[in-house]
Design a protein around this motif. Sequence first.
Motif, PDB file in Angstrom:
ATOM      1  N   ARG A   1       0.844  -1.196   0.000  1.00 24.87           N
ATOM      2  CA  ARG A   1       0.000   0.000   0.000  1.00 24.87           C
ATOM      3  C   ARG A   1       0.879   1.246   0.000  1.00 24.87           C
ATOM      4  NH1 ARG A   1      -2.620   2.623   4.820  1.00 24.87           N
ATOM      5  NH2 ARG A   1      -2.861   0.581   5.777  1.00 24.87           N
ATOM      6  N   ASP A   2       0.666   2.113  -0.969  1.00 23.98           N
ATOM      7  CA  ASP A   2       1.468   3.336  -1.115  1.00 23.98           C
ATOM      8  C   ASP A   2       0.676   4.518  -0.567  1.00 23.98           C
ATOM      9  OD1 ASP A   2       3.025   5.491  -1.852  1.00 23.98           O
ATOM     10  OD2 ASP A   2       3.530   4.645  -3.816  1.00 23.98           O
ATOM     11  N   SER A   3       1.217   5.137   0.461  1.00 26.24           N
ATOM     12  CA  SER A   3       0.547   6.281   1.082  1.00 26.24           C
ATOM     13  C   SER A   3       0.880   7.590   0.376  1.00 26.24           C
ATOM     14  CB  SER A   3       0.958   6.380   2.552  1.00 26.24           C
ATOM     15  OG  SER A   3       2.354   6.600   2.654  1.00 26.24           O
ATOM     16  N   GLY A   4       1.594   7.503  -0.736  1.00 19.64           N
ATOM     17  CA  GLY A   4       2.041   8.705  -1.430  1.00 19.64           C
ATOM     18  C   GLY A   4       3.510   8.974  -1.207  1.00 19.64           C
ATOM     19  N   LYS A   5       4.098   8.282  -0.223  1.00 21.91           N
ATOM     20  CA  LYS A   5       5.520   8.435   0.080  1.00 21.91           C
ATOM     21  C   LYS A   5       6.279   7.124  -0.112  1.00 21.91           C
ATOM     22  CE  LYS A   5       4.632  12.094   3.459  1.00 21.91           C
ATOM     23  NZ  LYS A   5       4.815  12.546   4.864  1.00 21.91           N
ATOM     24  N   GLY A   6       5.643   6.192  -0.795  1.00 24.42           N
ATOM     25  CA  GLY A   6       6.266   4.906  -1.014  1.00 24.42           C
ATOM     26  C   GLY A   6       5.632   3.821  -0.165  1.00 24.42           C
ATOM     27  N   SER A   7       5.885   2.588  -0.517  1.00 21.64           N
ATOM     28  CA  SER A   7       5.392   1.432   0.227  1.00 21.64           C
ATOM     29  C   SER A   7       6.578   0.668   0.801  1.00 21.64           C
ATOM     30  CB  SER A   7       4.593   0.514  -0.693  1.00 21.64           C
ATOM     31  OG  SER A   7       5.450  -0.041  -1.695  1.00 21.64           O
ATOM     32  N   SER A   8       6.288  -0.306   1.648  1.00 17.66           N
ATOM     33  CA  SER A   8       7.367  -1.146   2.185  1.00 17.66           C
ATOM     34  C   SER A   8       8.139  -1.801   1.040  1.00 17.66           C
ATOM     35  CB  SER A   8       6.788  -2.227   3.100  1.00 17.66           C
ATOM     36  OG  SER A   8       6.063  -1.675   4.162  1.00 17.66           O
ATOM     37  N   ALA A   9       7.401  -2.289   0.037  1.00 17.34           N
ATOM     38  CA  ALA A   9       8.042  -2.972  -1.088  1.00 17.34           C
ATOM     39  C   ALA A   9       8.973  -2.041  -1.857  1.00 17.34           C
ATOM     40  CB  ALA A   9       6.968  -3.544  -2.013  1.00 17.34           C
ATOM     41  N   SER A  10       8.505  -0.822  -2.144  1.00 15.06           N
ATOM     42  CA  SER A  10       9.337   0.103  -2.929  1.00 15.06           C
ATOM     43  C   SER A  10      10.563   0.555  -2.155  1.00 15.06           C
ATOM     44  CB  SER A  10       8.509   1.312  -3.366  1.00 15.06           C
ATOM     45  OG  SER A  10       8.082   2.075  -2.242  1.00 15.06           O
ATOM     46  N   ILE A  11      10.440   0.667  -0.833  1.00 14.18           N
ATOM     47  CA  ILE A  11      11.567   1.090  -0.004  1.00 14.18           C
ATOM     48  C   ILE A  11      12.619  -0.010   0.104  1.00 14.18           C
ATOM     49  CG2 ILE A  11      12.221   1.736   2.354  1.00 14.18           C
ATOM     50  CD1 ILE A  11       9.430   3.100   2.514  1.00 14.18           C
ATOM     51  N   LEU A  12      12.157  -1.267   0.126  1.00 18.39           N
ATOM     52  CA  LEU A  12      13.080  -2.393   0.259  1.00 18.39           C
ATOM     53  C   LEU A  12      13.675  -2.829  -1.076  1.00 18.39           C
ATOM     54  CD1 LEU A  12      11.073  -4.551   2.836  1.00 18.39           C
ATOM     55  CD2 LEU A  12      13.352  -3.584   3.205  1.00 18.39           C
ATOM     56  N   TYR A  13      13.055  -2.431  -2.170  1.00 19.37           N
ATOM     57  CA  TYR A  13      13.500  -2.887  -3.490  1.00 19.37           C
ATOM     58  C   TYR A  13      14.980  -2.612  -3.765  1.00 19.37           C
ATOM     59  CZ  TYR A  13      14.196  -2.727  -8.532  1.00 19.37           C
ATOM     60  OH  TYR A  13      14.717  -2.873  -9.792  1.00 19.37           O
ATOM     61  N   PRO A  14      15.514  -1.407  -3.477  1.00 17.53           N
ATOM     62  CA  PRO A  14      16.947  -1.173  -3.748  1.00 17.53           C
ATOM     63  C   PRO A  14      17.859  -2.144  -2.988  1.00 17.53           C
ATOM     64  CG  PRO A  14      15.817   0.903  -3.379  1.00 17.53           C
ATOM     65  CD  PRO A  14      14.854  -0.177  -3.002  1.00 17.53           C
ATOM     66  N   LEU A  15      17.455  -2.534  -1.781  1.00 15.16           N
ATOM     67  CA  LEU A  15      18.265  -3.478  -1.012  1.00 15.16           C
ATOM     68  C   LEU A  15      18.276  -4.842  -1.697  1.00 15.16           C
ATOM     69  CD1 LEU A  15      19.777  -3.511   1.784  1.00 15.16           C
ATOM     70  CD2 LEU A  15      17.729  -4.578   2.712  1.00 15.16           C
ATOM     71  N   LEU A  16      17.111  -5.260  -2.182  1.00 17.50           N
ATOM     72  CA  LEU A  16      17.008  -6.530  -2.901  1.00 17.50           C
ATOM     73  C   LEU A  16      17.831  -6.495  -4.181  1.00 17.50           C
ATOM     74  CD1 LEU A  16      15.559  -9.321  -3.321  1.00 17.50           C
ATOM     75  CD2 LEU A  16      13.813  -8.049  -4.570  1.00 17.50           C
ATOM     76  N   LYS A  17      17.768  -5.380  -4.895  1.00 16.15           N
ATOM     77  CA  LYS A  17      18.499  -5.271  -6.160  1.00 16.15           C
ATOM     78  C   LYS A  17      20.006  -5.281  -5.937  1.00 16.15           C
ATOM     79  CE  LYS A  17      18.623  -2.599 -10.429  1.00 16.15           C
ATOM     80  NZ  LYS A  17      18.116  -1.419 -11.175  1.00 16.15           N
ATOM     81  N   ALA A  18      20.453  -4.672  -4.844  1.00 12.92           N
ATOM     82  CA  ALA A  18      21.893  -4.613  -4.571  1.00 12.92           C
ATOM     83  C   ALA A  18      22.450  -5.952  -4.112  1.00 12.92           C
ATOM     84  CB  ALA A  18      22.163  -3.539  -3.517  1.00 12.92           C
ATOM     85  N   TYR A  19      21.615  -6.748  -3.412  1.00 12.94           N
ATOM     86  CA  TYR A  19      22.090  -8.033  -2.867  1.00 12.94           C
ATOM     87  C   TYR A  19      21.085  -9.129  -3.186  1.00 12.94           C
ATOM     88  CZ  TYR A  19      25.053  -4.824  -0.232  1.00 12.94           C
ATOM     89  OH  TYR A  19      25.939  -3.835   0.124  1.00 12.94           O
ATOM     90  N   PRO A  20      20.876  -9.443  -4.466  1.00 13.16           N
ATOM     91  CA  PRO A  20      19.817 -10.383  -4.865  1.00 13.16           C
ATOM     92  C   PRO A  20      19.994 -11.803  -4.331  1.00 13.16           C
ATOM     93  CG  PRO A  20      21.289  -9.924  -6.705  1.00 13.16           C
ATOM     94  CD  PRO A  20      21.647  -8.964  -5.618  1.00 13.16           C
ATOM     95  N   ASN A  21      21.224 -12.203  -4.078  1.00 12.23           N
ATOM     96  CA  ASN A  21      21.474 -13.572  -3.614  1.00 12.23           C
ATOM     97  C   ASN A  21      21.539 -13.694  -2.095  1.00 12.23           C
ATOM     98  OD1 ASN A  21      21.685 -14.561  -6.302  1.00 12.23           O
ATOM     99  ND2 ASN A  21      23.789 -13.766  -6.406  1.00 12.23           N
ATOM    100  N   ARG A  22      21.452 -12.546  -1.419  1.00 12.73           N
ATOM    101  CA  ARG A  22      21.602 -12.591   0.042  1.00 12.73           C
ATOM    102  C   ARG A  22      20.431 -11.964   0.777  1.00 12.73           C
ATOM    103  NH1 ARG A  22      26.862  -9.476   0.682  1.00 12.73           N
ATOM    104  NH2 ARG A  22      26.521  -9.892   2.907  1.00 12.73           N
ATOM    105  N   VAL A  23      19.516 -11.367   0.029  1.00  9.23           N
ATOM    106  CA  VAL A  23      18.334 -10.758   0.637  1.00  9.23           C
ATOM    107  C   VAL A  23      17.087 -11.438   0.089  1.00  9.23           C
ATOM    108  CG1 VAL A  23      16.955  -8.670   0.850  1.00  9.23           C
ATOM    109  CG2 VAL A  23      19.449  -8.527   0.991  1.00  9.23           C
ATOM    110  N   ARG A  24      16.251 -11.903   0.995  1.00 10.43           N
ATOM    111  CA  ARG A  24      14.973 -12.525   0.624  1.00 10.43           C
ATOM    112  C   ARG A  24      13.852 -11.689   1.230  1.00 10.43           C
ATOM    113  NH1 ARG A  24      12.848 -18.465   2.741  1.00 10.43           N
ATOM    114  NH2 ARG A  24      11.007 -18.651   1.388  1.00 10.43           N
ATOM    115  N   ILE A  25      12.941 -11.214   0.383  1.00 17.48           N
ATOM    116  CA  ILE A  25      11.810 -10.426   0.857  1.00 17.48           C
ATOM    117  C   ILE A  25      10.530 -11.136   0.449  1.00 17.48           C
ATOM    118  CG2 ILE A  25      10.630  -8.193   0.775  1.00 17.48           C
ATOM    119  CD1 ILE A  25      13.347  -6.954   0.012  1.00 17.48           C
TER     120      ILE A  25
END
Length: 507
Positions: free
Chosen positions: A145-169
């Motif tokens: 759910r995006d409140s207009g300032k981003g969602s949990s998923a969008s905030i965590l996405y850069p972390l997942l992209k930077a460490y795709p083999n070590r971060v599981r969301i």
Amino acid sequence: MHCVSTTPLDCAAMLATIAAIRGVPPVHCRARATIFVRHFATQDSGVATHSDQRYIARTKQLLQDARPALPRFAVQGDSIRPIFSPSQFYSELKDCIRGAQNSITLAALYLGHNEHDLITALSEALRSRPNLKVNLLLDSLRGTRDSGKGSSASILYPLLKAYPNRVRISMYHTPDLNGFLKQVMPPRFNEGIGLMHMKVYAFDDTLIMSGANMSHDYFTNRQDRYIVFSNKDITDYYCDLVSTVSSISYSLRDEDNNYVLDVASGLPDPVRDSKQFREHATRTLCSFLKKWSSVQQSPKDSTYDTTLYPLVQMGPFGLRQDERVTLAMLEHILHDKEQDNPAKLFITSGYFNIEKRYGQTIINSTAADVCLIAASPEANGFYNSAGISKYIPPAYTLIEQRFFNGVKRAGNADRIIIEEYLRKGWTYHAKGLWVYPPRSDLPVLTTIGSPNFGYRSMVRDLEAQLFLELSKLRQYSQLVTEATFKLPERQVPIWVGSVSRAIRTML
């Protein structure tokens, strides 16, 4: 989880915890892990009284008789410590992230859109420790759910992209929201159908159990409860529980520089194939319970003083350990006529909406003094919110008043009282249960976690809870009387009464 202890709790620490709690703040699919922490002690000595021992023995028997068998973990009391404030909880989370060497497991309803410090701490930990792996489990509805300032998923996405083999969301989606209902229920309102509500924070061999989510309010002025366990075995249990729920959840995946929610190979989609998903998830979770039911630790040495019993409650999948054991415990405590003096029972929830069987057991009790602690309307997170949600606190007022009147009709107003948490600028989110034997100033049993003792906790959401501490929560509590409901600010629009009955299972 249940805990049983044979030596006294530190009285000052216990009273400090109780003071902090007092001063702080559906049909849902919930997975509850409950820890009953029971301490065999009296206020003056390390020797339990006959009354204490009888409560200990009978409660322990109730736990051991549970079917399927509950796992049992024997731990040292000094490996368990409470955290008293939201800011202290926040500092502890960041310190644990910085100190973790091998694994970090975080499970909560959502991650707040302002929690860039936590993301930075996770990123720095991953960058500096190549062997570190991070597993995050959130709710799909709340987490996207995006409140207009981003969602949990969008905030965590850069972390997942930077460490795709070590971060599981992972993002759990209830199978109860599907078909036409999925299409017509708007964001925020659809979360009433069911959520992933567990709060588990694990770092290598350290576990923090709480009812708090990962967002600004919970780190500043929203009072909850938080217990730290420095024990590998119990930490492994909860990490495995989170991993198991993650395996039946959507996975956050990178696709063309954006995140998508993906279903793992072989996993039915909870929305499109809800029946098949429910069957698959039930088998998976039953296998988890069967595996851990064989863990029956015995005391390793004479310094053992506490036993932990984890419980799971996942209504959509027919898993109701916590419900059955809690109800049996209430019956035992509230209707024990063998006692010359009454036991004392404290129950707290940020949302006063006690499930019917729990409520009737309390209202008709014959053998214990009961104090229920809830948020005042001003300490409810929906107080003065925008739109129709501003009527949620009045709805809870009506539910509380009905319970209050039920107590009066049963002739138990002298033994069953309600207190409301009210602290200027703070909201209240604590949940728990404490049992004090007759003539004792220390509890022999307590719980901690995320369930609210309501229908939603039992049937709709996924929850986690422990049995453990009380007095700080009551520091800012006020006694509820008939005069409370006559105050001008407590008058509720007539239509709210009808609606509150209709949607009570979603509150």
